[in-house]
Enzyme design. Structure first.
Site, PDB file in Angstrom:
ATOM      1  N   HIS A 257      -8.228  -4.992  -2.834  1.00 61.62           N
ATOM      2  CA  HIS A 257      -7.630  -6.274  -3.446  1.00 61.62           C
ATOM      3  C   HIS A 257      -8.968  -6.831  -4.045  1.00 61.62           C
ATOM      4  O   HIS A 257     -10.023  -6.875  -3.465  1.00 61.62           O
ATOM      5  CB  HIS A 257      -7.025  -7.172  -2.339  1.00 61.62           C
ATOM      6  CG  HIS A 257      -5.710  -6.879  -1.583  1.00 61.62           C
ATOM      7  ND1 HIS A 257      -4.588  -7.349  -2.182  1.00 61.62           N
ATOM      8  CD2 HIS A 257      -5.417  -6.047  -0.581  1.00 61.62           C
ATOM      9  CE1 HIS A 257      -3.578  -6.879  -1.504  1.00 61.62           C
ATOM     10  NE2 HIS A 257      -4.000  -6.239  -0.512  1.00 61.62           N
TER      11      HIS A 257
ATOM     12  N   HIS B 211       0.662  -1.353  -0.018  1.00 61.53           N
ATOM     13  CA  HIS B 211      -0.121  -0.109  -0.047  1.00 61.53           C
ATOM     14  C   HIS B 211       0.880   1.405  -0.121  1.00 61.53           C
ATOM     15  O   HIS B 211       0.164   2.268  -0.443  1.00 61.53           O
ATOM     16  CB  HIS B 211      -0.780  -0.030   1.070  1.00 61.53           C
ATOM     17  CG  HIS B 211      -1.911  -1.169   1.135  1.00 61.53           C
ATOM     18  ND1 HIS B 211      -3.376  -0.995   0.823  1.00 61.53           N
ATOM     19  CD2 HIS B 211      -1.612  -2.477   1.284  1.00 61.53           C
ATOM     20  CE1 HIS B 211      -3.885  -2.206   0.915  1.00 61.53           C
ATOM     21  NE2 HIS B 211      -3.086  -3.149   0.945  1.00 61.53           N
TER      22      HIS B 211
HETATM   23 ZN    ZN Z   1      -2.899  -5.208   0.922  1.00 58.18          ZN
HETATM   24 ZN    ZN Z   2      -2.766  -4.760   4.622  1.00 53.60          ZN
END
Ligand code: ZN
Ligand code: ZN
Length: 255
Positions: free
Chosen positions: A168, A57
């Site tokens: 995700h 991230h």
């Molecule tokens: Zn992630």
């Molecule tokens: Zn994560």
């Protein structure tokens, strides 16, 4: 504002919102997909929003610095690889004509935050990182089931038309688990059929909506009788929502 999903790694989605001239992105784990999207569309990068400290991230932050014409907003209570504007529950700011509000959602990580973005005459967007997935939720790396359930309850209370922009694309595998927990949930069965068709065309299942997640996501349904019954059969010590939630999360870890 227009939303774009930029794939990265095996299953990450870096979300970009833009107005045709300027853009911001959420959780750029890699820089190249963002740099390419900016270049292709002639957009200027006005800001970056980060939900939590995991490398998938934040890994692109340093490399994006030369392209960035504004701040990085990030969780106040996590260590970040670059300087950030520290955000926590109730923080608000304006960006490209949108109003952004921060919600603390500890559980996946201890200081995880989510962003709700509101623009005039458009349904809100929720950027929830690895807290809420379509049909599932993040693993509990740094938080307790009680914290995560509380975090998910806050997200479930957002308006039903809020678009859920998870970090995700895990939807189909989450739905296989959800169907095991709730075999009689027809909304879930219909949603799985819909998502399978999308994936077969190479399309994302995301964003989802809060209304959809309330109807299909077992981790938002820990008080529904069928979910409680499945958790009890799986060994939950009581029908308390936290026990049901903790049992589901453990079960999913080995599903
Ligand atoms: Zn992630
Ligand atoms: Zn994560």
């Amino acid at each position: 504002m227009e939303l774009i999903a930029l794939p990265a790694f095996a299953d990450n989605l870096i979300w970009m919102l833009h107005d045709g001239h300027q853009a911001f992105v959420v959780d750029p784990g890699a820089a190249a997909p963002v740099a390419n999207a900016l270049h292709e569309r002639g957009l200027r990068l006005a800001a970056i929003l980060v939900t939590h400290h995991h490398n998938d991230h934040v890994g692109g932050l340093a490399e994006l610095a030369p392209l960035l014409h504004g701040p990085v907003y990030g969780p106040a209570h996590e260590r970040m690889p670059v300087a950030v504007q520290p955000m926590s529950q109730g923080s608000r700011f304006e960006l490209l004509g949108t109003q952004i509000e921060v919600i603390d959602v500890p559980g996946h990580t201890a200081g995880h935050i989510a962003y709700v973005v509101r623009a005039p005459a458009q349904a809100p967007w929720l950027f929830c990182g690895d807290t809420l997935f379509s049909g599932g939720c993040g693993r509990l790396f740094e938080g307790t089931p009680t914290q995560m359930l509380d975090s998910l309850d806050k997200l479930a209370a957002l308006p039903g038309d809020t678009r859920v922009c998870c970090a995700h694309e895990y939807t189909l595998s989450n739905l296989r688990f959800a169907r095991t927990v709730e075999p009689r949930n027809t909304a879930l069965a219909d949603y799985e059929t819909h998502c399978k068709a999308l994936r077969a065309e190479g399309a994302w299942t995301l964003p989802s909506t809060i209304a959809t997640e309330r109807a299909v996501n077992p981790f938002l349904r820990a008080r529904e009788p069928d979910v409680v019954a499945s958790a009890l059969a799986r060994g939950a010590p009581s029908q308390a929502a936290t026990e049901v939630f903790a049992t589901l999360r453990e079960w999913k870890n080995t599903f």
